[in-house]
Motif scaffolding. Structure first.
Motif, mmCIF file in Angstrom:
data_model
loop_
_atom_site.group_PDB
_atom_site.id
_atom_site.type_symbol
_atom_site.label_atom_id
_atom_site.label_comp_id
_atom_site.label_asym_id
_atom_site.label_seq_id
_atom_site.Cartn_x
_atom_site.Cartn_y
_atom_site.Cartn_z
ATOM 1 N N TRP A 192 29.250 57.566 14.783
ATOM 2 C CA TRP A 192 27.971 58.271 14.875
ATOM 3 C C TRP A 192 27.886 59.335 13.784
ATOM 4 O O TRP A 192 28.901 59.943 13.400
ATOM 5 C CB TRP A 192 27.851 58.943 16.231
ATOM 6 C CG TRP A 192 27.687 58.027 17.389
ATOM 7 C CD1 TRP A 192 26.533 57.526 17.915
ATOM 8 C CD2 TRP A 192 28.758 57.498 18.216
ATOM 9 N NE1 TRP A 192 26.805 56.729 19.011
ATOM 10 C CE2 TRP A 192 28.151 56.689 19.218
ATOM 11 C CE3 TRP A 192 30.146 57.630 18.210
ATOM 12 C CZ2 TRP A 192 28.895 56.034 20.197
ATOM 13 C CZ3 TRP A 192 30.890 56.962 19.167
ATOM 14 C CH2 TRP A 192 30.265 56.179 20.151
ATOM 15 N N PRO A 193 26.692 59.629 13.277
ATOM 16 C CA PRO A 193 26.561 60.591 12.191
ATOM 17 C C PRO A 193 26.437 62.045 12.639
ATOM 18 O O PRO A 193 26.567 62.955 11.808
ATOM 19 C CB PRO A 193 25.259 60.142 11.516
ATOM 20 C CG PRO A 193 24.437 59.617 12.656
ATOM 21 C CD PRO A 193 25.413 58.945 13.588
ATOM 22 N N LEU B 204 27.086 64.695 9.219
ATOM 23 C CA LEU B 204 26.109 64.625 8.141
ATOM 24 C C LEU B 204 26.329 65.693 7.075
ATOM 25 O O LEU B 204 26.272 65.390 5.872
ATOM 26 C CB LEU B 204 24.689 64.728 8.708
ATOM 27 C CG LEU B 204 24.213 63.507 9.499
ATOM 28 C CD1 LEU B 204 22.817 63.756 10.063
ATOM 29 C CD2 LEU B 204 24.216 62.259 8.631
ATOM 30 N N ALA C 247 29.349 64.836 5.045
ATOM 31 C CA ALA C 247 29.096 63.652 4.217
ATOM 32 C C ALA C 247 28.292 64.009 2.973
ATOM 33 O O ALA C 247 28.515 63.445 1.893
ATOM 34 C CB ALA C 247 28.360 62.594 5.036
ATOM 35 N N LEU D 34 24.587 57.632 8.471
ATOM 36 C CA LEU D 34 25.805 58.238 7.937
ATOM 37 C C LEU D 34 26.072 57.728 6.526
ATOM 38 O O LEU D 34 26.382 58.509 5.619
ATOM 39 C CB LEU D 34 26.986 57.947 8.852
ATOM 40 C CG LEU D 34 28.338 58.520 8.409
ATOM 41 C CD1 LEU D 34 28.253 60.018 8.160
ATOM 42 C CD2 LEU D 34 29.409 58.212 9.464
#
Length: 254
Positions: free
Chosen positions: A175-176, A180, A183, A209
């Motif tokens: 899951w992002p 985030l 990333a 993501l």
């Protein structure tokens, strides 16, 4: 700085395997059995509920050692493998099992739990990297990569964002929500895998993501099937990815 202590050693099929601890954190280092020429290092992260000697970790390590002449290392994440579970670990596991039994989404349990594990594990991985780079066969100036899917991505994304020594990474299936911002700070080459029909992590979540990485070079590998149907050939692809971006072992220590 925590020192590296080797606790066991064996060799088979051209691979030298050494158990170690750094600051009480247990891990395994796989290396080419022949010679001590300097070679790149790939740090690995295992999945949730797994451990440093999970078949996926051993298989990846042997691909990296025999296929590229690299070193590969992994540690037990907090609350996993040979490390004791905390009350927080036990509560999260109980909540996850309840959600699974009720057919409820797992993300609201897994995302905050993995975020907490990452807070603990990122400094541990950095300390392990410090210690491993003191070995003459790895060295302080050698290339470093990271590979980890699922929980290995939840820990790996903030690790790679914080660690400039890691210059290529393979992620996937996470899951992002908590990742985030980290990333967006990652600019190194990325390979990212997701399952198109993942029943746990919605397709849109994985794509969000992947989209967040700021890397100029990033590849998306989307395969049909559910979460548990992740194809083994993606491990071969990751090995080729690291061979391209980290180079092969040099003929002598520089």
């Amino acid at each position: 700085m925590h020192s590296l202590q080797f606790t066991a050693e064996s060799s088979s099929n051209g691979v030298r395997e050494r158990d170690f601890t750094v600051g009480g954190v247990p891990g395994v280092l796989w290396s080419p059995a022949s010679g001590a020429d300097r070679a790149p290092l790939v740090l690995m992260g295992h999945g949730g509920g797994a451990h440093k000697r999970h078949a996926a970790m051993v298989g990846r390590a042997h691909l990296l050692v025999n296929g590229c002449g690299f070193h590969a290392a992994v540690i037990d994440a907090p609350g996993h493998g040979d490390r004791p579970r905390s009350a927080h670990d036990e509560q999260a596991i109980s909540e996850l099992r309840r959600a699974q039994a009720a057919g409820e989404p797992e993300g609201p349990v897994v995302v905050p739990y993995n975020a907490r594990l990452a807070e603990l594990a990122v400094p541990e991985y950095r300390a392990v990297l410090d210690a491993l780079q003191e070995l003459p066969e790895i060295g302080a100036d050698g290339p470093v990569g990271y590979v980890g899917v699922a929980m290995g991505t939840a820990i790996g994304v903030p690790l790679v964002a914080a660690e400039p020594r890691i210059t290529a990474a393979v992620f996937g299936m996470m899951w992002p929500d908590a990742l985030l911002e980290a990333a967006k700070r990652i600019t190194v080459p990325i390979e990212f895998a997701l399952q198109w029909d993942d029943e746990r992590i919605p397709r849109e979540a994985g794509l969000a993501l992947f989209d967040a990485f700021a890397s100029e070079e990033k590849s998306l590998h989307a395969n049909a099937g559910g979460h548990a149907n992740w194809p083994r050939f993606e491990a071969d692809s990751a090995t080729r990815f690291f061979a391209r971006h980290l180079g092969r072992a040099s003929s002598s220590p520089a």
